[in-house]
Design an enzyme around this catalytic site. Structure first.
Site, PDB file in Angstrom:
ATOM      1  CG  ASP A 132      33.019 -40.543 -54.497  1.00  0.00           C
ATOM      2  OD1 ASP A 132      34.250 -40.668 -54.592  1.00  0.00           O
ATOM      3  OD2 ASP A 132      32.448 -40.227 -53.439  1.00  0.00           O
ATOM      4  CB  THR A 176      34.545 -42.231 -49.682  1.00  0.00           C
ATOM      5  OG1 THR A 176      35.778 -42.924 -49.842  1.00  0.00           O
ATOM      6  CG2 THR A 176      34.275 -41.989 -48.212  1.00  0.00           C
ATOM      7  CD  GLU A 208      38.757 -34.208 -37.459  1.00  0.00           C
ATOM      8  OE1 GLU A 208      37.719 -33.692 -37.012  1.00  0.00           O
ATOM      9  OE2 GLU A 208      39.791 -33.560 -37.705  1.00  0.00           O
ATOM     10  CG  PHE A 226      41.228 -31.773 -44.453  1.00  0.00           C
ATOM     11  CD1 PHE A 226      42.253 -32.681 -44.660  1.00  0.00           C
ATOM     12  CD2 PHE A 226      40.154 -31.762 -45.341  1.00  0.00           C
ATOM     13  CE1 PHE A 226      42.214 -33.565 -45.720  1.00  0.00           C
ATOM     14  CE2 PHE A 226      40.108 -32.644 -46.403  1.00  0.00           C
ATOM     15  CZ  PHE A 226      41.145 -33.548 -46.594  1.00  0.00           C
ATOM     16  NE  ARG A 274      37.836 -43.202 -45.261  1.00  0.00           N
ATOM     17  CZ  ARG A 274      37.750 -42.267 -46.201  1.00  0.00           C
ATOM     18  NH1 ARG A 274      37.456 -42.615 -47.440  1.00  0.00           N
ATOM     19  NH2 ARG A 274      37.959 -40.989 -45.921  1.00  0.00           N
ATOM     20  CG  ASP A 331      39.934 -44.390 -50.713  1.00  0.00           C
ATOM     21  OD1 ASP A 331      40.222 -43.387 -50.040  1.00  0.00           O
ATOM     22  OD2 ASP A 331      38.878 -45.017 -50.585  1.00  0.00           O
ATOM     23  CG  ASP A 373      29.101 -38.929 -50.861  1.00  0.00           C
ATOM     24  OD1 ASP A 373      30.115 -39.006 -51.588  1.00  0.00           O
ATOM     25  OD2 ASP A 373      29.135 -39.037 -49.624  1.00  0.00           O
ATOM     26  CG  ASP A 429      31.883 -37.067 -55.681  1.00  0.00           C
ATOM     27  OD1 ASP A 429      32.993 -37.470 -56.078  1.00  0.00           O
ATOM     28  OD2 ASP A 429      31.360 -37.432 -54.618  1.00  0.00           O
TER      29      ASP A 429
END
EC number: 7.6.2.1
Length: 1300
Positions: free
Chosen positions: A476, A478, A626, A668, A726, A808, A958, A962
Site C-alpha cells: 500500500d 498511504t 481532516e 464517510f 493528496r 490515489d 496499514d 489492505d
C-alpha cells in the site's frame, strides 16, 4: 410486567391499562405489547398453576402463583418479541430496561481465551498433536514395538522417545496457555459499577455483569461490555472515548447518548426510571456499524446507531462518568467477535517436509519389502539347512505359510527402519521457530519504532522461513510508504491556486494569524481584510457562507457588469482610491469564496477540539486529512474553537465568532468516497458541505457548472498530483427549510430501519448530495517515511519485485513512486490506461511486444545498478483501477500477469481493496502456470507444489482496506500506523515502519531459512544414517530383523545425544559474523538453493548412506576373535557401530557450523562424551530395579577395554570427517557461494592474514558485487538495519570456520 425482587420471591406488579402503540405497527403487535393482554395470559397461567397445586405438597418458601405468573409473562413477552421482529428483518435481539424488566438466556460476561483447563487439556492436546500425520506415524511405531512377536526392539525405547517429544510439546502448550489463563482471570476480576434499581451503585466483577443491567463507567476505565449510552456527566451531552484497544487509533472519539430528548434523564439517578426495549441486530463483528431501534414505554421509536454504542475494550476519557445499559456481553461483544484467529498459513518447509517424508516412507516400504522377501528366500534356501536355528519347526512368528511369514517380517522391518523419519525434528522446529520469532524478531532493537517504542511482532512463526524466500512485495502507499502525517500545502478556490508547495505552515508556528495568511498567500489576506473593513464578514459568519448568486459565481474575478447579479450595489463598494470598483468587486467576491471554502473545511468534519481554554485549540480525529485541513485553517486564522455539544460548533475568524448548528452528518465510507455535513447558521440558512475524492465529487456537481471552472479545477488537481500531493474536492449547496424538513423526516425513518437501513440511507444521501456548487480543492502532503527510498533500493537489489497498489490519482502515485526510487526511469514508463475492454487488451499486447524488444529482463544485477550507462533496463509499469476492471476476470488477466512479471516495478493506482487481493491471486496463479510448463496430471500437481517452495509473495499495508490483500498473500505484514490495527490484527508479522521490512527479510528471513534448512537436512541425515546401519546388518543376519543396536541406545540417540547440538546450531548459527553484511550485499538474498529436493537427497540421504556404510563395515570387519578383549557378539559390535556413528554425526554438525559460540561448543562435546558414562552406568541403574538386560549389562565395559574399539572409532570418524572436509574445502576453494565470499571479506576486514591466491580471486568477485550493491544502504547498512550486535542474545562472540 414481571420483576425480580432481589430480597424475596418474584411478584406481579401493577401496570398501566394501556400504552399507546407505535405508528405503523400491526394490530397483532399492538395486542402483544398491551400489558392488559399480558395480564390475561398471566391469569391463565395462574389457573393452570392452581390445578397443579393440588398435586403438590405445600411449601411456604415457594409461591406457585408468582412462579406461574412469571412464567406466563415471560412466554408472552417472548411471543411478542418474536412477532415484533418477524417482519422480514432477520434475527434480532431484544433487551428490556425498566424496574420490572427481565433479560434471560444471554451470554455471560466471562471471557475465555485459554484453550485448556484441567479436564480438557489432555484430550484436546492429544487430538491436536495426533491430527498431524507425522505424530500419528510415530504413535503407530511405538504401539507396534510392544508386539513382541514382530518387534525387533523392546517397547520402552520408542515409547520413551514419543513421550519425551509429547512432554516437550505439552510444556510449551501449557506455558503459552498459562499466560492466557492469567489474563483471563485478571480481566474477569476487573471491577464494574452496577446501578441498582434503587439508584445505589454497587461494585461487582466483570464476570457478574449481564445483559440489561445499567452500569456506571468512570474516566480512564474500560467499558466492561457493549453498552447503550444513556447519560453523561458532561453538560454538552456527549462523552469522549479512546479506541486504541479496539482498532489501534490513539485519537479521541465522541459518542452521544440515546436521543430521548424530553424523556431523557436529567440526572444520573434518573437513568433507573427509563423504561423501554432495545431491538437490535444479533451479535456480530462489525466495529463501524450498529443497527437497532429503541422503543420506549410510550411507544416512541428512536433509531440507534454506532454513535450511541460504547464498545467493550474502549476507555472513557475527559468525561467524568457515563451510564449505559448492557447490550452485548462476553463472547457476544464486538471486540471478542473480532478476536478471530489469523488465517492458517503453512510455511514452505512444512510443505516440503510433507513431500519428502512421503518419499522417505516409500523408500522405507521398499526396504521392508526387500528384506521381508529376502528373509523368506534365505529361510527356504539357507536357514532350514542350519538345524541349530530350528527353522523347520513352525511356531508363532515362524509361519509355514510364505505369505503370512513375509507379512509378519514386513511389520518387523517396518518397526526396525522407523528411525528413517526423525521424531525429534518436529519438536525441534517448533522450538526454533518460537525462538526466532519471540526472541529475535520481537526483541530486535534495530526494528523498534523510535516514536512509539513498539517492537516488531511475529504473530505467525510458522512462516519464518518464508521471510527469506520472497519474490514479490505488494505494498500500500498511504501510511505504509508515507508517514500518514498530513500537512496542508496548497488550495484552489474557484479554479485559482493559492499557496506554495514549498511553504510549510508547521514550520512557522510563531507567526500570528494575519502574518501566516500573508506568508501563505497575500491575496487571501487582502480579500478577507477588505470583507472585515467593509462590514461584510458579519453576515457571512451568521449565514455560514455567501448568498446563492455569489456562491454560484464560477470565478473570483467577475466583471463589474455582474454587480447586480450578486445583490451588491455600487455604493457598497470601496472608494475608487483603492483601485476602482471592478478590482474592489473582485476582492469582495474572492473574500466571499474564501469564507465559503474555510466554512466547508471547519464545519464538515468530525474532529474533537481539545485545550480550547489554553490558547490555540488542538484537534483529534480518525482522519489525518481532516486534522491537517483544520489545523491548516487554524494556523491561517480560520478556527473551529470548540464544540459546545455534538450538534454545535463555535467558529472564529478575525475576532468574530459564529455558532453553527449541525443538523446531519453523512459519514464517510470507502464506497461513498466523501463526507457531508448539513448545518444551520445563526440566520437560519441551511447548507450542505461536502468533501471527498475528485472521482466522486465531480460527478455530483450541478449540471450548470461552467466548463471553464471544471477545466481549471482539473488542471489544479493534475498539478497537485504531479507534486505528489493528496487532493480533496470541496462542494456545497443551500437547502430550503421545508425541503430539508421533509428529507430529514425520511432520513430519520430510514435510520430507524433494521432491514435495508444502509440501502435506504444511501439513496437519501445521494438525493441531498447532488447539484453541488464547486467551491475548490485542497492539496495535502503526506511525507515519505524515513528510509523508504533506501529500503526499496535494497529490495530491488535483492531481486524482489515491488508493486505499489494505491487508491490515489495516477499522477500522485507516479510522483510518490519516483520519490521513493521505485520508478527509476520515468522517461520510459509503460502506462496502461484504457476505457474499454478491447482497448485494454490491445494496450497489453502492445506492452508485451515492447518488453520483449526494448527492455531487459529483471535480474539482481540489473536492479542493483539503476544508474548504469546502458540504455537497456527493466520495464516499469503503471496501470489504473479502471483499466483493471476491464482485465481482471478475463482472458487478458494472464497477459497482464505476464507483463507485470517481466517488469522490475509496478504501480497500480485508483484501486479498490478487492482489486488489491485480486492482483495477489493473479500473480500467484501466474507463477503456478509458469512452473507447470504445459505438464499435466500428477506431474503438473507436483510442479505446482514445488513452486511454492521456491518463492513466496508478501503484502504489506496499514489500514482496513489492505486486509484482503494481506490475507491473500503468502505472508502478510501490517504496519502499526495511524489507520488503526485492522491490518496488524490480520497480519502474520507487524512492524512499525516500512524500512524495517528490509531487516525482516534480509536478516531475519535469511537466518531463518539458513538455520531451518540445515536443521531439516541434518535431522534426516543422522536418522537415515542410523536406519541404514540397521539395514546393512540384515545382510549378515539372514534378514531376520535382528536389531544391531538396543532400543535404549536407539531412543537416546534420537532424543538426547543428537538433538541438543542441532538445536543450538539452529538457534545460534549464522552464515556471516556481522548481520549488517546481509543488508550490505542484498544480492545474496534468496538464492533458492538452501533446501531443494536435490540438496535434500544429496546431503540428507545419499551422504547418510555413505557414512552409515563406513560406520558399519569398518567395525564389522575389524572384529577380532583372537584379541585379549575380543568383540564378538552382536551387541558388542552394535556398541562400536553406535558410538562410531554418533561421533560421525556430531562431527558433521561441527563441520556445518560457521558461527561458533561457547554454548554450542560445550553441547557438541557433551553430546558425544556423555555416551561413554551412559553406556556404563545405565545397566547398573537397571540392575538397581532388578532389570537384567542382556543387550546392556557388561557389554560397554568389555568393549571399552578393547584397543580394537578405540582404533576403529578413530578410523571411522577420520574417514567420514575427512571425505566431508575435502569435499567442502573443494567447494570453498573453487566454487564458493556468496555466503562464503562475504564471510571471507569479514575476516579480511578484521585484519586476519590472507589465505592465498584463491582468496584474492574471490575477493575481486566480492568487490564487484559490492560495487553493484552500493547505494544509500551501503555505508552503514541503513539507519534501521543496524549491525546485528546483540540480536542473538546467546551468541557471545565467535567466528565462522569457513566450511560449507
Amino acid at each position: 410486567m414481571v420483576t425480580r425482587d432481589p430480597s424475596g420471591p418474584q411478584r406481579l406488579e401493577s401496570v398501566p391499562e394501556s400504552v399507546e402503540p407505535s405508528k405503523g405497527s400491526s394490530s397483532t403487535a399492538r395486542n402483544l405489547v398491551n400489558p392488559t393482554h399480558l395480564v390475561r395470559r398471566a391469569k391463565k397461567g395462574v389457573r393452570k398453576a392452581g390445578k397443579l397445586l393440588k398435586k403438590l405438597p405445600s411449601r411456604s418458601s415457594v409461591n406457585p402463583l408468582n412462579l406461574a405468573a412469571t412464567e406466563a409473562s415471560r412466554n408472552a413477552q417472548k411471543q411478542a418479541e418474536t412477532q415484533q421482529g418477524g417482519d422480514g428483518e432477520g434475527p434480532t435481539r431484544f433487551v428490556h430496561l425498566g424496574p420490572s424488566a427481565v433479560n434471560e438466556n444471554f451470554q455471560d460476561n466471562v471471557i475465555k481465551t485459554a484453550k485448556y483447563n484441567v479436564a480438557t487439556f489432555l484430550p484436546i492436546f492429544l487430538f491436536e498433536v495426533f491430527s498431524r500425520a507425522a505424530y500419528l506415524y510415530f504413535l503407530l511405531q511405538a504401539c507396534l514395538s510392544w508386539w513382541s512377536i514382530v518387534s525387533p526392539f523392546g517397547g520402552f525405547g520408542s515409547t520413551a522417545a514419543i513421550v519425551f517429544v509429547l512432554l516437550v510439546a505439552a510444556i510449551k502448550a501449557l506455558w503459552e496457555d498459562s499466560k492466557r489463563h492469567i489474563e483471563d482471570r485478571k480481566t474477569n476480576a476487573s471491577v464494574a459499577h452496577v446501578v441498582e434499581p434503587s439508584g445505589a451503585v454497587r461494585d461487582v466483577s466483570w464476570r457478574e455483569v449481564h445483559v440489561g443491567q445499567i452500569l456506571e463507567v468512570r474516566d480512564d476505565e474500560l467499558f466492561p461490555a457493549d453498552l447503550l449510552f444513556l447519560h453523561t456527566s458532561l453538560p454538552e451531552s456527549l462523552c469522549f472515548i479512546k479506541t486504541t484497544n479496539l482498532d489501534g487509533e490513539t485519537n479521541l472519539k465522541t459518542r452521544n447518548p440515546l436521543a430521548l430528548k424530553e424523556d431523557g434523564p436529567r440526572t444520573p439517578d434518573a437513568v433507573v426510571s427509563i423504561e423501554g426495549t432495545l431491538q437490535c441486530e444479533e451479535p456480530n463483528n462489525n466495529l463501524h456499524r450498529f443497527t437497532g431501534r429503541w422503543r420506549s414505554s410510550t411507544g416512541k421509536q428512536i433509531p440507534v446507531t454506532m454513535e450511541e454504542i460504547l464498545l467493550r475494550g474502549c476507555t472513557l476519557k475527559n468525561t467524568g462518568s457515563i451510564r449505559g445499559m448492557v447490550v452485548y456481553t462476553g463472547e457476544d461483544s464486538r471486540i471478542q467477535r473480532n478476536a478471530a484467529k489469523t488465517a492458517n498459513k503453512v510455511g514452505s518447509f512444512d510443505h516440503f517436509l510433507n513431500f519428502q517424508i512421503a518419499f522417505i516412507i516409500l523408500m522405507q516400504i521398499a526396504m521392508c519389502i526387500f528384506c521381508a522377501v529376502g528373509s523368506y528366500i534365505w529361510r527356504e534356501d539357507y536357514g532350514k539347512k542350519r538345524y541349530f536355528l530350528a527353522l523347520n519347526t513352525f511356531v508363532q512368528g515362524n509361519y509355514q505359510n510364505g505369505a503370512a511369514y513375509t507379512f509378519i517380517l514386513l511389520i518387523t522391518f517396518w518397526i526396525l527402519f522407523s528411525y528413517l523419519v526423525p521424531i525429534s525434528l518436529f519438536v525441534t522446529m517448533e522450538i526454533v521457530k518460537f525462538w526466532q520469532g519471540f526472541v529475535y524478531i520481537n526483541l530486535d532493537k534495530e526494528m523498534q519504532d523510535p516514536q512509539t517504542k513498539e517492537f516488531s511482532r511475529a504473530r505467525n512463526t510458522n512462516l519464518n522461513e518464508d521471510l527469506g524466500k520472497i519474490d514479490y512485495v505488494f505494498s500500500d502507499k498511504t501510511g505504509t510508504l508515507t508517514s500518514n502525517e498530513m500537512q496542508l500545502r496548497e488550495i484552489a478556490i474557484k479554479g485559482v491556486k493559492f499557496g506554495n508547495a514549498e511553504f510549510r505552515l508547521e514550520e512557522h508556528r510563531e507567526l500570528g494569524d494575519r502574518d501566516a495568511l500573508q506568508a501563505f498567500d497575500p491575496k487571501l489576506l487582502h480579500a478577507t481584510d477588505l470583507l472585515k473593513r467593509e462590514g461584510w464578514l458579519t453576515a457571512l459568519m451568521r449565514g455560514i457562507g455567501s448568498n446563492d448568486p455569489i456562491l454560484a459565481c464560477s470565478t473570483s474575478t467577475p466583471p463589474l457588469s455582474e454587480l447586480e447579479t450578486f445583490g451588491i450595489e455600487e455604493n457598497d463598494l470601496p472608494s475608487a482610491s483603492e483601485g476602482g470598483p471592478e478590482p474592489a468587486l473582485q476582492q469582495i467576491i474572492l473574500g466571499h469564496h474564501v469564507i465559503d471554502f474555510w466554512m466547508a473545511i471547519c464545519i464538515n468534519n468530525k474532529l474533537i477540539v481539545e485545550c480550547e481554554d489554553e490558547g490555540s485549540p488542538t484537534f483529534q480525529g480518525a482522519s489525518p486529512d481532516e486534522v491537517a485541513l483544520v489545523e491548516g485553517a487554524t494556523a491561517l486564522g480560520f478556527e473551529m474553537r470548540k464544540r459546545p455539544s455534538p450538534d454545535t460548533a463555535l467558529l472564529s475568524f478575525a475576532n468574530m465568532q459564529a455558532e453553527v448548528e449541525v443538523l446531519n452528518v453523512l459519514e464517510f465510507t470507502s464506497d461513498r468516497g466523501r463526507m457531508s455535513t448539513i448545518a444551520r447558521g445563526h440566520d437560519g440558512t441551511i447548507r450542505l458541505f461536502s468533501k471527498g475524492s475528485d472521482a466522486k465529487m465531480l460527478a455530483l456537481l450541478s449540471p450548470d457548472t461552467p466548463k471553464d471552472l471544471l477545466e481549471a479545477t482539473h488542471k489544479n488537481l493534475h498539478l497537485f498530483a504531479t507534486q505528489g500531493l493528496r487532493t480533496l474536492v470541496v462542494g456545497t449547496r443551500t437547502l430550503e427549510q421545508e425541503w430539508w424538513e421533509e428529507w430529514d423526516g425520511r432520513y430519520q425513518k430510514a435510520s430507524g430501519m433494521l432491514d435495508g437501513r444502509e440501502e435506504a440511507m444511501a439513496e437519501l444521501e445521494l438525493e441531498v448530495e447532488k447539484d453541488l456548487v464547486l467551491v475548490g480543492c485542497t492539496a495535502i502532503e503526506d511525507k515519505l517515511q524515513d528510509g523508504v527510498p533506501a529500503a526499496i533500493h535494497t529490495l530491488l537489489a535483492a531481486g524482489i519485485k515491488v508493486w505499489v497498489i494505491t487508491g490515489d490519482k495516477q499522477e500522485t502515485a507516479i510522483n510518490i513512486a519516483i520519490s521513493c526510487k521505485l520508478i527509476r526511469y520515468p522517461d520510459s514508463l509503460l502506462i496502461c490506461n484504457a476505457s474499454t475492454p478491447e482497448e485494454a487488451h490491445a494496450r497489453l499486447r502492445e506492452l508485451d511486444d515492447l518488453l520483449e524488444s526494448k527492455f531487459a529482463p529483471v535480474t539482481k544485477k540489473v536492479n542493483a545498478h539503476p544508474d548504469a550507462a546502458s540504455a537497456v533496463h527493466p520495464g516499469e509499469l503503471v496501470i489504473d483501477g479502471g483499466t483493471l476492471q476491464h482485465i481482471l476476470g478475463t482472458e487478458a488477466e494472464q497477459l497482464l500477469a505476464s507483463v507485470g512479471a517481466r517488469c522490475g516495478s509496478v504501480v497500480i493506482c485508483r484501486s479498490s481493496p478487492a482489486q488489491k487481493a485480486a492482483i495477489v491471486h493473479m500473480m500467484n496463479e501466474h507463477d503456478m502456470r509458469q512452473a507447470e510448463g504445459g505438464s499435466k496430471g500428477l506431474i503438473r500437481w507436483y510442479k505446482r507444489q514445488m513452486r511454492k517452495q521456491a518463492g513466496r509473495m508478501l503484502a504489506i499495508g496499514d489500514g482496513a482496506n489492505d486486509v484482503a490483500m494481506i490475507q491473500a498473500a503468502d505472508i502478510g505484514v501490517g504496519i502499526m500506523g495511524k489507520e488503526g490495527r485492522q491490518a496488524t490484527n490480520n497480519s502474520d508479522y507487524a512492524i512499525g515502519q516500512f524500512r524495517f521490512l528490509t531487516r525482516l527479510l534480509l536478516v531475519h528471513g535469511t537466518l531463518s531459512t539458513y538455520r531451518l534448512a540445515r536443521l531439516i537436512k541434518y535431522s534426516f541425515y543422522k536418522n537415515i544414517a542410523f536406519g541404514f546401519v540397521l539395514f546393512f546388518y540384515q545382510f549378515y543376519c539372514g534378514y531376520s530383523g535382528q536389531a544391531l543396536v538396543d532400543d535404549i541406545s536407539a531412543a537416546a540417540y534420537n532424543v538426547v545425544f543428537t538433538s541438543l547440538p542441532i538445536l543450538f546450531f539452529s538457534i545460534l548459527d549464522r552464515p556471516v559474523m556481522r548481520l549488517d553484511t546481509l543488508v550490505r550485499f542484498p544480492q545474496s538474498y534468496n538464492e533458492k538453493g538452501s533446501l531443494t529436493t536435490l540438496t535434500f537427497w544429496r546431503n540428507g540421504v545419499l551422504l547418510a548412506i555413505v557414512d552409515a556404510a563406513i560406520c558399519f563395515f569398518f567395525p564389522y570387519y575389524a572384529t577380532n576373535y583372537k584379541a585379549i578383549d575380543p568383540i564378538t557378539d552382536v551387541y558388542a559390535v552394535g556398541k562400536v557401530v553406535f558410538i562410531a556413528l554418533l561421533g560421525t554425526v556430531t562431527l558433521e554438525v561441527v563441520l556445518v557450523a560457521r558461527y561458533w559460540t561457547w554454548l554450542f561448543g560445550i553441547f557438541c562435546v557433551l553430546s558425544y562424551v556423555l555416551v561413554y558414562p551412559f553406556e556404563v552406568l545405565f545397566p547398573l541403574v537397571e540392575m538397581l530395579f532388578t532389570i537384567y538386560d542382556s543387550a546392556q549389562y557388561g557389554i560397554a565395559v568389555n568393549v571399552f577395554r578393547s584397543a580394537t574399539f578405540w582404533f576403529v572409532i578413530l578410523l571411522a570418524n577420520a574417514v567420514t570427517f575427512g571425505h566431508r572436509f575435502m569435499e567442502r574445502a573443494g567447494v570453498w576453494l573453487f566454487r564458493p557461494n556468496d555466503d562464503m565470499i562475504m564471510l571471507e571479506l569479514e575476516s579480511l576486514e578484521l585484519g586476519k592474514p590472507d589465505y592465498g591466491w584463491q582468496t584474492e580471486d574471490r575477493l575481486s568477485q566480492l568487490s564487484s558485487m559490492n560495487h553493484r550493491g552500493a547505494g544509500p544502504m551501503h555505508s552503514n547498512g541503513s539507519g534501521a538495519m543496524g549491525n546485528g550486535n546483540g540480536m542473538d542474545g546467546l551468541s557471545n562472540g565467535g567466528s565462522g570456520n569457513g566450511l560449507e
